[in-house]
Design a protein around this motif. Structure first.
Motif, PDB file in Angstrom:
ATOM      1  N   HIS A  57       0.998  -1.458   0.172  1.00 38.15           N
ATOM      2  CA  HIS A  57       0.021   0.242  -0.107  1.00 38.15           C
ATOM      3  C   HIS A  57       0.780   1.131   0.130  1.00 38.15           C
ATOM      4  N   GLY A  58       2.229   1.335   0.248  1.00 37.22           N
ATOM      5  CA  GLY A  58       3.015   2.272   0.021  1.00 37.22           C
ATOM      6  C   GLY A  58       3.629   2.893   1.127  1.00 37.22           C
ATOM      7  N   LYS A  59       3.925   2.216   2.042  1.00 36.61           N
ATOM      8  CA  LYS A  59       3.800   2.846   3.311  1.00 36.61           C
ATOM      9  C   LYS A  59       5.963   3.159   3.428  1.00 36.61           C
ATOM     10  N   SER A  60       6.404   2.155   3.031  1.00 37.05           N
ATOM     11  CA  SER A  60       8.184   2.817   2.466  1.00 37.05           C
ATOM     12  C   SER A  60       8.226   3.399   1.820  1.00 37.05           C
ATOM     13  N   MET A  61       7.705   3.189  -0.025  1.00 34.32           N
ATOM     14  CA  MET A  61       7.514   4.427  -0.445  1.00 34.32           C
ATOM     15  C   MET A  61       7.731   6.423   0.058  1.00 34.32           C
ATOM     16  N   ALA A  62       6.183   6.132   1.087  1.00 38.31           N
ATOM     17  CA  ALA A  62       5.989   7.317   1.400  1.00 38.31           C
ATOM     18  C   ALA A  62       6.868   8.031   2.448  1.00 38.31           C
ATOM     19  N   VAL A  63       7.229   6.374   3.520  1.00 34.02           N
ATOM     20  CA  VAL A  63       8.383   7.375   4.718  1.00 34.02           C
ATOM     21  C   VAL A  63       9.789   8.103   3.996  1.00 34.02           C
ATOM     22  N   ASN A  64      10.128   6.821   3.095  1.00 30.87           N
ATOM     23  CA  ASN A  64      11.558   7.692   1.965  1.00 30.87           C
ATOM     24  C   ASN A  64      11.248   8.885   1.863  1.00 30.87           C
ATOM     25  N   ALA A  65      10.318   8.742   0.646  1.00 29.14           N
ATOM     26  CA  ALA A  65      10.062  10.184   0.024  1.00 29.14           C
ATOM     27  C   ALA A  65      10.347  11.660   0.934  1.00 29.14           C
ATOM     28  N   SER A  66       9.020  11.508   2.121  1.00 29.03           N
ATOM     29  CA  SER A  66       9.431  11.805   3.500  1.00 29.03           C
ATOM     30  C   SER A  66      10.545  12.635   3.730  1.00 29.03           C
ATOM     31  N   LEU A  67      11.461  11.371   4.294  1.00 27.85           N
ATOM     32  CA  LEU A  67      12.358  11.550   4.387  1.00 27.85           C
ATOM     33  C   LEU A  67      13.288  12.513   4.253  1.00 27.85           C
ATOM     34  N   ARG A  68      13.567  12.102   3.029  1.00 28.60           N
ATOM     35  CA  ARG A  68      14.564  12.478   1.548  1.00 28.60           C
ATOM     36  C   ARG A  68      14.050  14.405   1.891  1.00 28.60           C
ATOM     37  N   ASP A  69      12.672  14.554   2.444  1.00 30.26           N
ATOM     38  CA  ASP A  69      12.948  15.907   2.269  1.00 30.26           C
ATOM     39  C   ASP A  69      12.418  16.836   3.419  1.00 30.26           C
ATOM     40  N   LEU A  70      12.813  16.010   4.511  1.00 24.63           N
ATOM     41  CA  LEU A  70      12.726  16.242   5.656  1.00 24.63           C
ATOM     42  C   LEU A  70      14.085  16.416   6.334  1.00 24.63           C
ATOM     43  N   ALA A  71      14.468  14.972   6.361  1.00 26.05           N
ATOM     44  CA  ALA A  71      15.816  14.911   7.304  1.00 26.05           C
ATOM     45  C   ALA A  71      16.515  13.553   6.314  1.00 26.05           C
ATOM     46  N   PRO A  72      16.790  14.205   5.686  1.00 26.77           N
ATOM     47  CA  PRO A  72      17.742  12.697   4.945  1.00 26.77           C
ATOM     48  C   PRO A  72      18.962  12.925   5.469  1.00 26.77           C
ATOM     49  N   GLN A  73      20.339  13.649   6.226  1.00 28.77           N
ATOM     50  CA  GLN A  73      20.656  13.878   6.603  1.00 28.77           C
ATOM     51  C   GLN A  73      21.373  13.029   8.063  1.00 28.77           C
TER      52      GLN A  73
END
Length: 259
Positions: A57-73
């Protein structure tokens, strides 16, 4: 970079879609927007959250995409496919955090090392959290409870994740937010899928609705699979548009899916 070091980082964007589907876009589904907001709030509060739901249902995609914007480092990921011990968890954390040298040989020293590394802001994603044992949950709670650490924990998982975390009262009481990822409703499918991949841009909405009703059932991974088969079919038949026969051929590859 070592394998362990790579595993501790956010995956590349090309990994977001099933089988690295070419031409696919990350689309702002209701679930993704809610995940992004929950993660933002968790980072601000230095909290624990749980994002769960059936597979695909897209859990991992949603989490990864969000964190790339919010806290990638400052994001680090751990994942287990079988029940780990606390020793396994310590070692996975050591490598996911990219700590130098060899892992300490004694538990007390190991704990001191991890707590020291967590004094700076970190976001820890525990993927497939349903595989963690009670002792592992207790250890993560111990690290998060330490007043010197600056740690946000995002638990994600499929079947059994919610039940597993709810069964640990000391941990459950500390979870700041729970989000279940549901299948997309038909109205969202009709909006999202044409933006998901170019093959659907000019597709008849009635065909998209038929495909969702008979095969995909709002499951993003199912849509990615169908799109893979469909793009191959278009190439093989030299067609430029999706028709009913080709679409039924594409989703016949999936076998039967229950709604």
């Amino acid at each position: 970079m070592t394998t362990a070091g790579r595993q501790g980082r956010l995956p590349a964007e090309r990994e977001d879609h099933y089988m690295r589907l070419r031409g696919a876009h990350v689309v702002g589904t209701r679930a993704l927007l809610a995940v992004r907001e929950n993660i933002r709030a968790a980072i601000d509060a230095k909290a624990m959250i749980c994002i769960y739901g059936p597979t695909g249902h897209g859990k991992s995609m949603a989490v990864n995409a969000s964190l790339r914007d919010l806290a990638p480092q400052i994001t680090h990921r751990i994942q287990f496919r079988a029940r780990p011990s606390t020793r396994d968890l310590r070692h996975e954390l050591f490598h996911a955090l990219g700590l130098p040298g060899r892992p300490p040989s004694h538990a007390i020293e190991f704990d001191r090392t991890l707590r020291g590394a967590l004094e700076e802001p970190r976001v820890l994603v525990c993927d497939e959290a349903q595989w963690l044992s009670k002792l592992c949950f207790e250890y993560l709670r111990y690290l998060w409870d330490d007043t010197s650490t600056d740690l946000t924990i995002i638990f994600t998982g499929g079947n059994g994740c919610f039940e597993m975390l709810q069964s640990e009262p000391m941990l459950e009481s500390r979870v700041y937010a729970w989000q279940e990822i549901d299948p997309m409703a038909l109205d969202e499918v009709l909006t999202v899928i044409p933006a998901f991949h170019p093959v659907w841009t000019q597709a008849d909405p009635d065909l998209i609705a038929m495909c969702d009703r008979e095969a995909a059932h709002g499951n993003f991974r199912a849509w990615a699979k169908i799109t893979h088969h469909l793009t191959a079919g278009l190439k093989q038949t030299a067609r430029t548009t999706v028709d009913e026969d080709l679409l039924r051929w594409a989703y016949s590859k999936l076998g039967r899916r229950a709604a």
